[in-house]
Write an enzyme that holds these catalytic residues in place. Structure first.
Site, PDB file in Angstrom:
ATOM      1  CD  GLU A  11      -2.436   0.951   2.932  1.00 14.46           C
ATOM      2  OE1 GLU A  11      -2.081   0.021   3.701  1.00 14.46           O
ATOM      3  OE2 GLU A  11      -3.328   1.767   3.227  1.00 14.46           O
ATOM      4  CE  LYS A  41      -6.924   0.998   4.136  1.00 10.94           C
ATOM      5  NZ  LYS A  41      -5.688   1.531   4.787  1.00 10.94           N
ATOM      6  CB  CYS A  92      -4.138  -2.060   4.827  1.00 13.37           C
ATOM      7  SG  CYS A  92      -3.204  -1.965   6.386  1.00 13.37           S
TER       8      CYS A  92
END
Lengths: 297, 297
Positions: free
Chosen positions: B52, B123, B156
Site C-alpha cells: 500500500e 480502499k 490493509c
C-alpha cells in the site's frame, strides 16, 4: 484509563472429551459430560460449554440411527438433565444434541440457566453426511439475553462462514458458545504449531467482531471420523485466553472474563471503531456493490 | 484423481520493504519499489504485488501533505511507470498510491498488465488518521479479468472486514492482491510464533473463500508509526505457501501457483461445497434473519 470493576465477570469453561455414537453408549456419554461439567463448576465455572452432539456422538451410519438418537427440545431427557444441572448449581450451560421435531431432525445446541431452559439454535451449515438426515437450521442466529449477558451459539462448520459470528455480534452477543465436532479432513488442517485452521478461524472471528468465543470441541475417533480437539476460549481481541487444547486430551479449559469487554470498541486507534467502520453501504446482501456493472477504470 | 496440467500457472511475488513519507523521498521510494519488482521478475515472477502507498509512505502529518503526495490515476507518474514496467516485462503488477480525483484523495491500489493499465480499487475501510484526508472508497470491490485470471484487490484494514474477501470471491476472483501497511497497535498483534493477527485473518479469508491471497506489507518505522511485515502468500486452503516474512526484513517472497485451483470446490468432504453451503437465505444483508423478532424457544 484505570481498569474498571468487572461489570459482568464470568468464569467460562469448555469441556473437551470423546463421546461415542451408538444407543448403548448414550447414557454413559450423558453422565460423563455432566461429570466433567460438574468438575468445572466445582472449580468456579459459571458458564459451561459442551461439544456438539455431546450425548450421542456424531458419526451416524444412516437416517434410522440418527432418528434413534433424537429427542424433543426442551422436553427430552438431555435438556431436562442439563436444566436440572444448571438450576442446581445456578450456572449457565450450552451443549449439543440431536433434536427431533415431528419428522425433522436438527443438529441443535441448547442454552440452559439457573431458571431452566433458555433457548435453542439449530445448526445452519451442515457438514458432510449430516446433510443426509438433518434439516438445515431454520431459526436464524438467535442471541439470548441472560442474567450474565447476551449469549449466542454457533455449531462447528458454522465458523467457516464469517456471516455467522458477524450476525451474532451485530445482534449484540457478548460471547459466542461454539459446541463443535471439528473433524480431521485432508489436507491436514494442522500447522506446525499444532493449531488447526478451525482455531484460527475462531480467533479471527472473535478479533474482527470484538466478541468472546468459547469453542468446545470433541476428541478421539468414531467409526471413520477423527476429531481435532483444539478447544479454546478467545478474548475479544481474538487471542486464546490460556492454552489451546491438544487433539487427544480429555480436558476442561477455563478463563475468567468480563463480558462487558464486548460492549466497548477496541482501542486500536483514535479514529477506528470496528462496528462503525463497516461499509454496509457497499456490502448489499453480500452480493456486491455495482455487481455486474462496469467499474470506473 | 491425477493432477491435471496447470491451467493458469502464475509465479506470484510479494515485495516487502520500507518506503519513507516525504516528498524528498518519493523518487527514491518509486525507484526502489521497481528495482525490487524487477528482481522478482528476473526470478520469473509474472504477478508482482507491492505494498500500500508504495511510493509515498503512509504517515502523513496533515491533509496538505497528503495532497502533495497525490497524483491522478491512470495518468500520473506512478501508474505510468508501473504500466511501462508491466508492458516491458509482459507481467502484471498491483500496488498502492495516493490518488487525487478533483479535490478528493483516495488510498488506491492499481493493477497494470502487459497491455498497460487494467483498473483501480479505492480502499473502502480507512485506518485511523487516513479518515482525516482520504475519501472512503466508492468503487465497490471490483474483480478484473486478465489474461492470467481474475484478480481482485483489497488494502490493509479491509481484511478486518470478512465481507471484503467474501465479495471478491463471490465475483469469481482467483487471487486477491492485498497491498498493505499493517501497523503495530496495542495490544500487540503478534503471537509467540511470530505471526500477526493480520496474517491469521489473511489465512482464514483465503481458506473460507477458496481463493489465493498475496499480501505485501511494508516494514520499518515512519514518524510515530511502526509496521508489522508479515507479508505472505496463501494457498486456496489458507496455509502460507512458503514462509511468512519477518517484521523488519526487506524481502521478496514468491510462490508458484495455479490460479485454476480457485475454481474448484475444495474436496474436504463428499457433501460440502463452500459456496453452495452458504445460507444466504439466513444472512439477509448481514443484518440477521428474524432480527428483532421472537425466536422459537
Amino acid at each position: 484509563m484505570a481498569d474498571e470493576q468487572p461489570a459482568s465477570p464470568v468464569r467460562v469453561a469448555v469441556v473437551q472429551f470423546g463421546p461415542q455414537v451408538g444407543l448403548a453408549n448414550r447414557e454413559r456419554n450423558a453422565e460423563h459430560a455432566l461429570r466433567l461439567a460438574g468438575a468445572a463448576v466445582a472449580d468456579g465455572a459459571t458458564l459451561v460449554v459442551l461439544p456438539e452432539l455431546a450425548t450421542t456422538g456424531f458419526a451416524f451410519t444412516d437416517r434410522a440411527e440418527a432418528y434413534a438418537h433424537a429427542e424433543p427440545v426442551p422436553d427430552g431427557p438431555t435438556v431436562t438433565a442439563w436444566a436440572d444441572f444448571a438450576r442446581r448449581h445456578g450456572v449457565h450451560l450450552a451443549g449439543g444434541l440431536v433434536e427431533r421435531d415431528g419428522v425433522r431432525l436438527y443438529n441443535t445446541a441448547v442454552l440452559v440457566g439457573p431458571d431452566g431452559y433458555v433457548g435453542r439454535y439449530r445448526k445452519a451449515h451442515l457438514w458432510d453426511r449430516e446433510k443426509l438426515w438433518f434439516t438445515p437450521g431454520d431459526v436464524g442466529f438467535p442471541v439470548f439475553d441472560t442474567t450474565i449477558g447476551r449469549i449466542g451459539m454457533l455449531i462447528c462448520w458454522d465458523i467457516w462462514f464469517p456471516e455467522v459470528p458477524r450476525l451474532l455480534a451485530a445482534q449484540g452477543a457478548d460471547i459466542i458458545c461454539a459446541p463443535s465436532n471439528w473433524t480431521w479432513t485432508p489436507p491436514p488442517l494442522f500447522d506446525q504449531s499444532g493449531l488447526c485452521m478451525a482455531a484460527y478461524l475462531t480467533m479471527g472471528a472473535a478479533h474482527v467482531n470484538n466478541v468472546f468465543i468459547a469453542a468446545a470441541n470433541r476428541t478421539g475417533a468414531e467409526r471413520d471420523t477423527r476429531y481435532l480437539g483444539c478447544s479454546l476460549i478467545t478474548g475479544t481481541n481474538g487471542w486464546p485466553l490460556g492454552r489451546v487444547a491438544g487433539p487427544d486430551e480429555e480436558t476442561v479449559l477455563t478463563a475468567d472474563i468480563d463480558l462487558a469487554a464486548a460492549r466497548s470498541a477496541p482501542i486500536w486507534s483514535r479514529h477506528n471503531d470496528l462496528v462503525r467502520d463497516r461499509r454496509t453501504d457497499l456490502y448489499d446482501s453480500m452480493l456486491g456493490y455495482r455487481l455486474g456493472q462496469a467499474y470506473p477504470r
